[in-house]
Design a protein around this motif. Structure first.
Motif, short mmCIF file in Angstrom:
data_model
loop_
_atom_site.label_atom_id
_atom_site.label_comp_id
_atom_site.label_asym_id
_atom_site.label_seq_id
_atom_site.Cartn_x
_atom_site.Cartn_y
_atom_site.Cartn_z
N GLY A 34 0.83 -1.19 0.00
CA GLY A 34 0.00 0.00 0.00
C GLY A 34 0.87 1.24 0.00
O GLY A 34 2.07 1.19 -0.28
N LEU A 35 0.25 2.37 0.30
CA LEU A 35 0.94 3.65 0.25
C LEU A 35 0.77 4.38 1.58
O LEU A 35 -0.30 4.37 2.18
N VAL A 36 1.84 5.00 2.03
CA VAL A 36 1.77 6.00 3.10
C VAL A 36 1.83 7.35 2.41
O VAL A 36 2.83 7.69 1.76
N THR A 37 0.76 8.11 2.48
CA THR A 37 0.74 9.41 1.83
C THR A 37 1.26 10.47 2.78
O THR A 37 0.88 10.52 3.95
N PHE A 38 2.14 11.32 2.27
CA PHE A 38 2.83 12.31 3.10
C PHE A 38 2.73 13.67 2.40
O PHE A 38 3.39 13.91 1.40
N ASP A 39 1.86 14.50 2.94
CA ASP A 39 1.58 15.81 2.35
C ASP A 39 2.11 16.89 3.28
O ASP A 39 1.54 17.14 4.35
N MET A 40 3.20 17.52 2.89
CA MET A 40 3.80 18.57 3.70
C MET A 40 3.58 19.91 3.00
O MET A 40 4.15 20.17 1.94
N GLY A 41 2.74 20.72 3.56
CA GLY A 41 2.44 22.01 2.98
C GLY A 41 3.13 23.14 3.72
O GLY A 41 4.18 22.95 4.32
N GLY A 42 2.51 24.30 3.71
CA GLY A 42 3.11 25.46 4.33
C GLY A 42 2.89 25.53 5.83
O GLY A 42 3.69 26.11 6.56
N THR A 43 1.79 24.93 6.32
CA THR A 43 1.41 25.07 7.72
C THR A 43 1.50 23.77 8.49
O THR A 43 1.82 23.76 9.67
N SER A 44 1.22 22.65 7.83
CA SER A 44 1.18 21.37 8.53
C SER A 44 1.53 20.25 7.57
O SER A 44 1.71 20.45 6.37
N PRO A 49 5.56 -0.29 8.20
CA PRO A 49 5.81 0.73 7.17
C PRO A 49 6.77 0.28 6.09
O PRO A 49 6.75 0.81 4.98
N ARG A 50 7.60 -0.71 6.40
CA ARG A 50 8.55 -1.18 5.40
C ARG A 50 7.86 -1.87 4.22
O ARG A 50 8.47 -2.03 3.15
N ARG A 51 6.61 -2.25 4.40
CA ARG A 51 5.87 -2.92 3.34
C ARG A 51 5.08 -1.92 2.49
O ARG A 51 4.31 -2.32 1.61
N PHE A 52 5.26 -0.63 2.79
CA PHE A 52 4.54 0.42 2.06
C PHE A 52 5.54 1.31 1.31
O PHE A 52 6.71 1.38 1.66
N ALA A 53 5.03 1.98 0.29
CA ALA A 53 5.79 3.04 -0.37
C ALA A 53 5.34 4.37 0.21
O ALA A 53 4.17 4.55 0.58
N LEU A 54 6.26 5.30 0.31
CA LEU A 54 5.96 6.64 0.81
C LEU A 54 5.69 7.56 -0.38
O LEU A 54 6.56 7.71 -1.25
N VAL A 55 4.51 8.13 -0.44
CA VAL A 55 4.16 9.05 -1.52
C VAL A 55 4.29 10.47 -0.98
O VAL A 55 3.57 10.86 -0.07
N ALA A 56 5.24 11.22 -1.55
CA ALA A 56 5.56 12.55 -1.03
C ALA A 56 4.97 13.62 -1.94
O ALA A 56 5.17 13.59 -3.16
N PHE A 57 4.28 14.57 -1.34
CA PHE A 57 3.74 15.68 -2.11
C PHE A 57 3.55 16.88 -1.21
O PHE A 57 4.00 16.88 -0.05
N GLY A 58 2.93 17.91 -1.73
CA GLY A 58 2.90 19.19 -1.03
C GLY A 58 4.14 19.98 -1.43
O GLY A 58 5.11 19.43 -1.97
N GLY A 59 4.14 21.26 -1.18
CA GLY A 59 5.27 22.09 -1.57
C GLY A 59 6.58 21.67 -0.96
O GLY A 59 7.64 21.83 -1.57
N ALA A 60 6.55 21.09 0.25
CA ALA A 60 7.79 20.75 0.95
C ALA A 60 8.01 19.25 1.12
O ALA A 60 9.12 18.83 1.45
N GLY A 61 6.99 18.41 0.89
CA GLY A 61 7.10 16.99 1.15
C GLY A 61 8.27 16.30 0.46
O GLY A 61 9.02 15.56 1.10
N PRO A 62 8.48 16.49 -0.85
CA PRO A 62 9.57 15.78 -1.54
C PRO A 62 10.97 16.17 -1.08
O PRO A 62 11.93 15.47 -1.36
N MET A 63 11.10 17.30 -0.36
CA MET A 63 12.41 17.67 0.18
C MET A 63 12.76 16.85 1.42
O MET A 63 13.92 16.68 1.76
N HIS A 64 11.75 16.34 2.11
CA HIS A 64 11.97 15.63 3.36
C HIS A 64 11.74 14.13 3.24
O HIS A 64 12.07 13.38 4.16
N ALA A 65 11.18 13.68 2.12
CA ALA A 65 10.74 12.29 2.02
C ALA A 65 11.88 11.29 2.14
O ALA A 65 11.74 10.25 2.79
N GLY A 66 13.02 11.57 1.51
CA GLY A 66 14.14 10.64 1.58
C GLY A 66 14.62 10.43 3.00
O GLY A 66 14.89 9.30 3.42
N ALA A 67 14.74 11.52 3.76
CA ALA A 67 15.18 11.41 5.15
C ALA A 67 14.15 10.66 5.99
O ALA A 67 14.51 9.83 6.84
#
Length: 667
Positions: free
Chosen positions: A279-289, A437-455
């Motif tokens: 499955g997917l872990v969705t990770f949306d990092m925007g300007g506020t949260s 979580p190791r069985r999931f892919a991390l989907v990074a989005f939002g203005g800042a999400g892809p900058m932090h996803a690898g870490a």
């Protein structure tokens, strides 16, 4: 040629727009959010249409996600609301449940009720689970209407005892008040026909509290867009489906998590087919949260047990965990000398120091500038020029306060603290719910999400990160991909072994009629049924799918679901608690054309990895062609977001422009 669609998602800092043209073209835009959200919406649509080279009158469909309801609840500026309830039960909103926000804090405060006691009114009536014992007196309700009018109420919530099962008295009260008062009236049997009096009353109060704001916003927005030839918007609901503006006006509480739900839908639409993970872990990092959620079997996880600002909402919504860590989150030093990030945010005005709009407080975005992840030539949001010196000055001041060596040390600390906050959120939706979580892919989005996803992925031992093409505006993209969806539920509590299939079928028939009533073409809808079940004596339920109601099949599905969620099953009797129905009208899938361009490498710059600045290849994200491969360290600059590829990670570009990153040091 398919229709031209535009999706607009209003966030706390930016308003995001995605325009899908009839020939498969995809155009994005990001403009600063405005105090009157409709102004930013119109500006965003105009910007996207200009980039696409089309007139706004060529738009065939408009879908919208907004923060009107959320803001009203968080900021406490919703309607002046009155509550009508059964005599003796006016304090349900105040009493709540016995649980405390902090178990050992004797002074821990709970939020004030949305309806103060002076505007909570009682009516003489009595209903039990078996039926009406004391009918309501219409004349008394008309007299009560005068008191409500004098209280200055702009909206009314009606929640009577056991109205979820026998709504006759509540229906009478709501009908009389609608005749007597020129304000919206929310009735609990229409909002949430389920047991648990506090949650039902709270949800109804929230609906009444936000209805005037939603109604005013949609009424104000409609002429702004229609005079430009854009269709009336269809609105994203918290359940991950869109609905007409008229439907949303009648059920305003369903928009409480409009924007985050759209992001999860967009993540599922773009990432499910490019990974073979569970499955997917969705990770949306925007300007506020930052918002974290799960997608399994192509469907977003949903919940009916959510809170916003301490107010329970029982309507179905995408299960999102939010932490106050966004690009605009302010870094500070607490009384103990520890570095903290959030919950305060610099917002859009003045924004982070690097925006050059007068902001001086250090933020996560400023830390990313100092670390070299955001380059000096970046155009944040499309039209903001970066002030690198201001970012360094803000982090240097933070370093002095925290006793750190320099701006770089402060930036590293801010980046790590923000990541730790977000890692905990991911663990809450995975590890704490029985998922690895190791069985999931991390989907990074939002203005800042892809900058932090690898870490984040490295901290969680996740080896796959998916960055959709429209990652900076994925919530807006999700609006274009979302199906129309409607839900209905009713408590029908009975021991499963004693359930009368005909009685259950009758309830399902009523629920199906309710969900189809809001659909223009019911024949185009697919209907699913479900049931909330529990072991006798439990106070929580598991939802299981129901095709044809067969007690043995339902019991086995419940046992399996309970074991998956909690690690065990029992031989105890099973109860049916609530029956549910959903209707979905699927939209045509988006056909996105993507080709990339030649020469995607734009140069190199120094970025910080593994304790030192390293020369890092910089790519133009939009120039990367399908099939292209790259290795870290690298930075992919985009119009609305930046993708950071750490060392030992590799990336490949899929045919639709999605970038899939994989960690090379995994065993």
């Amino acid at each position: 040629m398919s229709e031209t669609r535009v999706g607009v998602d209003v966030g706390g800092t930016f308003t995001d727009v995605v325009l899908h043209t009839g020939d498969g073209g995809l155009v994005t835009a990001k403009v600063p959010s405005t105090a009157d959200q409709s102004v930013g919406v119109v500006r965003g649509i105009e910007a996207a249409c200009e980039r696409a080279g089309i007139d706004s009158r060529e738009v065939d469909a408009f879908a919208h996600a907004m923060t009107v309801s959320t803001n009203a609840i968080l900021e406490g500026d919703g309607a002046t609301t009155a509550l009508v309830t059964t005599a003796g039960f006016r304090d349900v909103l105040e009493l709540r449940r016995q649980d405390r926000p902090a178990l050992y804090d004797l002074d821990a405060a709970k939020p004030d009720p949305l309806v103060p006691r002076r505007r909570r009114f009682e009516v003489d009536e009595r209903v039990t689970v078996d039926g009406v014992e004391t009918p309501v007196d219409e004349a008394a309700v008309r007299a009560l209407a005068d008191d409500i009018r004098e209280s200055g109420a702009e909206s009314v919530a009606v929640s009577l005892l056991h109205a979820y099962r026998h709504p006759e008295n509540e229906r009478t009260v709501a009908s009389v008040l609608r005749d007597e008062l020129d304000v919206p009236v929310s009735a609990s049997h229409e909002v949430l026909a389920e047991f648990r009096e506090y949650e039902r009353t709270s949800t109804t109060a929230v609906d009444a509290y936000v209805t005037p704001a939603i109604d005013a916003y949609l009424g104000r927005s409609k002429p702004e867009v229609t005079e430009r030839g854009v269709p009336t918007p269809r609105v994203m609901q918290s359940n991950g489906g869109i609905a007409s503006a008229e439907t949303v006006r009648e059920h305003a509480v369903t928009t409480a998590l409009s924007g985050p739900a759209a992001g999860v839908v967009g993540a599922g639409d773009t990432a499910t087919s490019v990974t073979k993970k569970d499955g997917l872990v969705t990770f949306d990092m925007g300007g506020t949260s930052s918002d974290v959620s799960l997608v399994r079997d192509g469907e977003a996880e949903r919940t009916t047990d959510a809170e916003i600002a301490g107010h329970p909402i029982g309507t179905p919504m995408v299960d999102v965990t939010t932490v106050a860590a966004g690009g605009g989150s302010i870094a500070w030093v607490d009384d103990g000398g520890a570095l903290r990030v959030g919950p305060g945010s610099a917002g859009a005005e003045p924004g982070p120091a690097c925006y050059g709009r007068g902001g001086t407080e250090p933020t996560v975005t400023d830390a990313n500038v100092v670390l070299g992840y955001i380059g000096p030539d970046a155009s944040l949001g499309g039209d903001l020029e970066l002030d690198v010196d201001a970012a360094h000055d803000a982090l240097a001041a933070l370093a002095d306060e925290a006793g750190l060596d320099d701006a770089l040390a402060a930036a590293r600390g801010v980046y790590r603290v923000a990541n730790a906050n977000m890692t905990r959120a991911v663990r809450r939706v995975t590890v704490e719910r029985g998922h690895d979580p190791r069985r999931f892919a991390l989907v990074a989005f939002g203005g800042a999400g892809p900058m932090h996803a690898g870490a984040l992925a490295a901290d969680l031992d996740v080896d796959t990160v998916v960055v959709p093409r429209a990652c900076g505006v994925l919530s807006a993209y999700g609006l274009l991909a979302a199906d129309e969806k409607h839900d209905a539920a009713r408590t029908h509590q009975v021991a499963l072994a004693e359930a009368d299939p005909d009685a259950v079928a009758a309830v399902y028939d009523d629920l199906v009629g309710d969900v189809l009533a809001d659909i223009a073409d019911p024949d185009a809808a697919s209907v699913t049924r479900a049931a909330d079940c529990r072991y006798a004596g439990q106070s929580f339920e598991q939802t299981v799918s129901v095709s044809e109601f067969d007690p043995d099949t339902v019991a086995e599905r419940f046992h399996a679901a309970h074991e998956s969620a909690h690690g065990y099953r029992l031989d105890d009797p099973v109860e049916v608690v609530t029956l549910r129905a959903s209707a979905t009208v699927e939209r045509d899938p988006l056909d996105v054309a993507y080709a990339g361009r030649d020469d995607p490498v734009t140069g190199t710059r120094e970025a910080f990895f593994d304790g030192a600045y390293r020369e890092t290849t910089v790519y133009d994200r939009e120039a990367l062609a399908p099939g292209a491969e790259l290795g870290g360290p690298a930075v992919l600059d985009g119009r609305e977001s930046t993708v950071v590829v750490p060392p030992v990670w590799t990336g490949r570009v899929t045919p639709d422009g999605t970038v899939v990153l994989e960690r090379g040091d995994r065993e």
